[in-house]
Write an enzyme that holds these catalytic residues in place. Structure first.
Site, PDB file in Angstrom:
ATOM      1  N   HIS A   1       0.792  -1.239   0.000  1.00  0.00           N
ATOM      2  CA  HIS A   1       0.000   0.000   0.000  1.00  0.00           C
ATOM      3  C   HIS A   1       0.819   1.282   0.000  1.00  0.00           C
ATOM      4  O   HIS A   1       0.256   2.368  -0.087  1.00  0.00           O
ATOM      5  CB  HIS A   1      -0.981   0.024   1.182  1.00  0.00           C
ATOM      6  CG  HIS A   1      -0.353   0.176   2.532  1.00  0.00           C
ATOM      7  ND1 HIS A   1       0.237  -0.870   3.194  1.00  0.00           N
ATOM      8  CD2 HIS A   1      -0.222   1.255   3.347  1.00  0.00           C
ATOM      9  CE1 HIS A   1       0.688  -0.448   4.367  1.00  0.00           C
ATOM     10  NE2 HIS A   1       0.436   0.832   4.476  1.00  0.00           N
TER      11      HIS A   1
HETATM   12  N1  UDP Z   1      -2.908  -6.260   9.317  1.00  0.00           N
HETATM   13  C1  UDP Z   1      -4.160  -6.840   9.496  1.00  0.00           C
HETATM   14  N2  UDP Z   1      -4.840  -7.298   8.412  1.00  0.00           N
HETATM   15  C2  UDP Z   1      -4.355  -7.234   7.148  1.00  0.00           C
HETATM   16  C3  UDP Z   1      -3.068  -6.650   6.957  1.00  0.00           C
HETATM   17  C4  UDP Z   1      -2.377  -6.164   8.059  1.00  0.00           C
HETATM   18  O1  UDP Z   1      -4.638  -6.952  10.623  1.00  0.00           O
HETATM   19  O2  UDP Z   1      -5.041  -7.670   6.201  1.00  0.00           O
HETATM   20  C5  UDP Z   1      -2.186  -5.731  10.496  1.00  0.00           C
HETATM   21  C6  UDP Z   1      -0.771  -6.204  10.658  1.00  0.00           C
HETATM   22  O3  UDP Z   1      -0.713  -7.453  11.317  1.00  0.00           O
HETATM   23  C7  UDP Z   1      -0.166  -5.090  11.497  1.00  0.00           C
HETATM   24  C8  UDP Z   1      -0.888  -3.859  10.989  1.00  0.00           C
HETATM   25  O4  UDP Z   1      -2.060  -4.331  10.341  1.00  0.00           O
HETATM   26  O5  UDP Z   1      -0.460  -5.280  12.866  1.00  0.00           O
HETATM   27  C9  UDP Z   1      -0.002  -3.106  10.013  1.00  0.00           C
HETATM   28  O6  UDP Z   1      -0.726  -2.092   9.420  1.00  0.00           O
HETATM   29  P1  UDP Z   1      -0.332  -1.419   8.037  1.00  0.00           P
HETATM   30  O7  UDP Z   1       0.477  -2.341   7.214  1.00  0.00           O
HETATM   31  O8  UDP Z   1      -1.609  -0.895   7.466  1.00  0.00           O
HETATM   32  O9  UDP Z   1       0.498  -0.138   8.485  1.00  0.00           O
HETATM   33  P2  UDP Z   1       2.059   0.158   8.659  1.00  0.00           P
HETATM   34  O10 UDP Z   1       2.571  -0.800   9.693  1.00  0.00           O
HETATM   35  O11 UDP Z   1       2.698  -0.007   7.326  1.00  0.00           O
HETATM   36  O12 UDP Z   1       2.107   1.566   9.131  1.00  0.00           O
END
Ligand code: UDP
Length: 370
Positions: free
Chosen positions: A206
């Site tokens: 994303h």
């Molecule tokens: N996550 C989730 N479902 C999904 C994909 C990710 O629950 O289909 C969780 C993942 O385990 C982690 C969090 O979302 O705890 C990460 O969020 P994201 O990737 O949106 O944000 P970033 O960490 O890149 O800021």
């Protein structure tokens, strides 16, 4: 009598697993607290499921800001929070990670003279084309208590002139949540749910650097299809960039399945059983590090280098993804790997101890350590 109220500001998916252990530990200490959800992420899959699965209290306030450009969304967050902070006059506002709700809350609190705690301070990709990097740098300049998840963060904060006495190395609350829920991550159930029989790869994609520009999206789709040539691929796709990846043909490989974002428990069940993960997420680099699942991060840099030195993560380009994935699948998982320091399930407790001392004015937490 001055306020001892702590207000937590959350807004987006990655905030919830970071906030849950802090809220729980402060609750156990009897600290008065309220939870604000800005509504930056608002639907069931991206927000509500986390409240249910992580036993987070229902938000005391939901600002319902929704999606929008960075400026519009941050402005809506700031306008809503200003009114709320003026009415509630908290002693401390706790912000998490690097999203627009993090920086919006920090700016509003700083201008009202309200103290700020930043959970996950000091991470740096040194890539200012990432909106998250801007949010991190600004938030850390404004914060009064900075909670670091890895030793490199301490160095970065020192280099930016943040007084050492404000900084606390506490470990990683996102890993507290992972460890507390480990028994619920059922890889066999995930295989059954998704009809997976052989090797499989889970992917989350994303970040703007992969999905915003049509040429990047086309290159990404080619790379993902090269992985699908060697294993089944399941992509719980973030709403951000979905249309562009669909237009670029992501859905057109018969061994690559795009599904809606999964609940936290279901997602980590799927990850736990995977032969590898391909991602541009921050949190997923950390979670795979503890689960021991090889993680191929489709980025030029990471603000989480500890997941490379101590974990299962490596940075890969889109061009090399297919080749590296085939190597990783044939090598299998490492039997043993080092774990980052203090990623032991007790970060929330450490953070709560510092916050409690701070709001009670006991021993002026963090003072005098310069
Ligand atoms: N996550 C989730 N479902 C999904 C994909 C990710 O629950 O289909 C969780 C993942 O385990 C982690 C969090 O979302 O705890 C990460 O969020 P994201 O990737 O949106 O944000 P970033 O960490 O890149 O800021």
């Amino acid at each position: 009598m001055s306020s001892e109220l702590v207000i937590h500001v959350t807004g987006a998916r990655p905030n919830f697993p970071k906030a849950a252990p802090v809220i729980r530990a402060l609750g156990a200490r009897g600290v008065a607290q309220e939870l604000v959800h800005t509504g930056q992420h608002y639907d069931d899959a991206m927000a509500k499921v986390f409240f249910r699965q992580l036993a987070l209290p229902q938000p005391d306030v939901d600002l319902g800001v929704g999606s929008g450009s960075h400026a519009r969304q941050t402005a809506a967050i700031m306008t809503g929070l200003e009114e709320l902070f003026l009415a509630r006059r908290p002693a401390l506002v706790v912000v998490y990670g690097d999203v627009n709700s993090t920086v919006g809350a920090a700016i509003v609190a700083a201008k009202l003279g309200i103290a700020i705690a930043h959970v996950e301070a000091g991470l740096r990709s040194f890539d200012r084309t990432m909106p998250e990097e801007i949010n991190r740098v600004v938030t850390d300049q404004l914060a009064d208590l900075l909670f670091a998840t890895s030793p490199d963060a301490l160095t970065h904060l020192g280099n930016e002139g943040v007084r050492a006495g404000k900084v606390h190395f506490v470990g990683n609350p996102m890993i507290d949540t992972l460890l507390a829920n480990l028994d619920r991550f059922d890889a066999d159930q995930a295989r059954r749910d998704h009809g997976l029989n052989g090797d499989y790869v889970v992917a989350t994609l994303h970040r703007p650097s992969n999905v915003d520009d049509p040429d990047d999206a086309a290159e990404l789709v080619k790379a993902m299809h090269s992985v699908a040539d060697i294993a089944e691929v399941v992509v719980p796709l973030h709403p951000r960039g979905r249309a562009r990846l669909e237009a670029a043909g992501l859905f057109s490989h018969d061994r690559l399945r795009v599904i809606d974002p999964l609940g936290y428990v279901e997602f980590l069940g799927l990850v736990r059983g995977a032969n590898a993960v391909v991602t541009d997420s921050g949190g997923v680099q950390e979670e795979t590090t503890i689960l021991g699942v090889p993680c191929l991060t489709l980025r030029a840099n990471t603000e989480r280098p500890v997941t490379i030195t101590h974990g299962t993560n490596r940075l890969v380009t889109r061009a090399e993804l297919g080749f590296v994935a085939s190597q990783v699948l044939s090598a299998g998982r490492a039997a043993d790997w080092p774990v980052p320091p203090l990623w032991d399930g007790r970060a929330g407790e450490r953070i709560a101890e510092v916050i409690e001392a701070y709001v009670h004015g006991k021993g002026a937490a963090g003072e005098g350590r310069d």
